[in-house]
Scaffold this active site. Sequence first.
Site, mmCIF file in Angstrom:
data_model
loop_
_atom_site.group_PDB
_atom_site.id
_atom_site.type_symbol
_atom_site.label_atom_id
_atom_site.label_comp_id
_atom_site.label_asym_id
_atom_site.label_seq_id
_atom_site.Cartn_x
_atom_site.Cartn_y
_atom_site.Cartn_z
ATOM 1 N N SER A 10 0.794 -1.229 0.000
ATOM 2 C CA SER A 10 0.000 0.000 0.000
ATOM 3 C C SER A 10 0.827 1.281 0.000
ATOM 4 C CB SER A 10 -0.930 0.001 1.213
ATOM 5 O OG SER A 10 -1.630 1.226 1.269
ATOM 6 N N LYS A 59 -13.143 -5.803 -0.507
ATOM 7 C CA LYS A 59 -14.025 -4.803 -1.115
ATOM 8 C C LYS A 59 -15.474 -5.284 -1.250
ATOM 9 C CE LYS A 59 -10.449 -2.323 -3.690
ATOM 10 N NZ LYS A 59 -10.018 -1.807 -5.016
ATOM 11 N N ASN A 74 -14.874 0.586 -1.565
ATOM 12 C CA ASN A 74 -13.468 0.819 -1.220
ATOM 13 C C ASN A 74 -13.279 2.054 -0.340
ATOM 14 O OD1 ASN A 74 -13.930 2.630 -3.545
ATOM 15 N ND2 ASN A 74 -11.736 3.035 -3.363
ATOM 16 N N ASP A 84 -13.270 3.864 -6.456
ATOM 17 C CA ASP A 84 -12.518 3.245 -7.553
ATOM 18 C C ASP A 84 -13.174 3.585 -8.889
ATOM 19 O OD1 ASP A 84 -10.487 1.975 -6.157
ATOM 20 O OD2 ASP A 84 -11.615 0.118 -5.887
ATOM 21 N N SER A 93 -11.842 -11.219 -11.246
ATOM 22 C CA SER A 93 -13.302 -11.193 -11.081
ATOM 23 C C SER A 93 -13.723 -10.712 -9.698
ATOM 24 C CB SER A 93 -13.878 -12.592 -11.342
ATOM 25 O OG SER A 93 -13.244 -13.562 -10.518
ATOM 26 N N GLY A 94 -12.839 -9.966 -9.014
ATOM 27 C CA GLY A 94 -13.151 -9.451 -7.683
ATOM 28 C C GLY A 94 -13.834 -8.096 -7.726
ATOM 29 N N GLY A 95 -13.731 -7.361 -6.614
ATOM 30 C CA GLY A 95 -14.409 -6.083 -6.495
ATOM 31 C C GLY A 95 -13.958 -5.054 -7.511
ATOM 32 N N TYR A 119 -0.312 -0.452 -8.693
ATOM 33 C CA TYR A 119 0.523 0.753 -8.672
ATOM 34 C C TYR A 119 1.835 0.523 -7.923
ATOM 35 C CZ TYR A 119 -1.820 0.978 -4.152
ATOM 36 O OH TYR A 119 -2.317 0.659 -2.910
ATOM 37 N N GLY A 140 -1.622 1.876 -12.425
ATOM 38 C CA GLY A 140 -2.748 2.262 -11.584
ATOM 39 C C GLY A 140 -2.528 3.471 -10.703
#
Length: 243
Positions: free
Chosen positions: A14, A64, A85, A100, A124-126, A205, A226
């Site tokens: 992060s 998320k 998020n 997002d 295929s997530g949030g 990112y 990102g």
Amino acid sequence: MKVFGLIGHPLTHSFSKKYFEEKFEKFNIKNCVYNLFDIDNIEKVADLKNEKNIVGLNVTIPYKEAVLKYLDEVSPVAEQIGSVNTIKCSKNRWKGFNTDYFGILQSIKSLPLKNIKSCLILGSGGTAKTAAFVLNEMKIDFLTVSRNKRGEGFINYKEINSETLKNYNLIINTSPVGMYPKVIEIPELPYQLLNKTNILFDMIYNPQNTLFLQKGREKGCKTLNGMEALKTQAEVSWKIWNE
């Protein structure tokens, strides 16, 4: 003291803490801290609701979607997407938002839209759900590439061939594959079939130059990481927390 923070696991990747701490210093914002809440089980989120000083939270992988059941209210867009998020914490009530959406929207708009035919969403997530929502709004056709999900609108990585990459020339990686510290990992694509008509957008990112993007540039692809999406969603989060 106002407490802001990030919920997720793991959080070694992060940049959010650094981003907001630099913001506090740059604009001389006093009595604010940004903490990392690295929780290995989503159920531990409930404990944070007892922390009276928390006024705003960001949510990252893998929570998320799972965090939704701990919220008292969800914005219409976040509810439609099924992913949150950003959380505004006020008087023991948590309201979820999807910022997002704004980051992905602005990033896609920065690309040469006239050259985009259709899109492959990796994961295929949030974040994938948010990308799909944005693409629907922009009237860009897409397929979601997943190892696990099947059915209409989904394909497996092994099904991707030269025809797929020709027709779906924008590829958005919403998966964590290649994220720090596992920087030598890469989505399972036939990279040898890419060419200069393909556009690769990696939501990761950290690192900013993923192996996914490097492989694309080797084949002449336009690439985007990102970082701008991160900054955009962070600023929208900050605005929500301070409204």
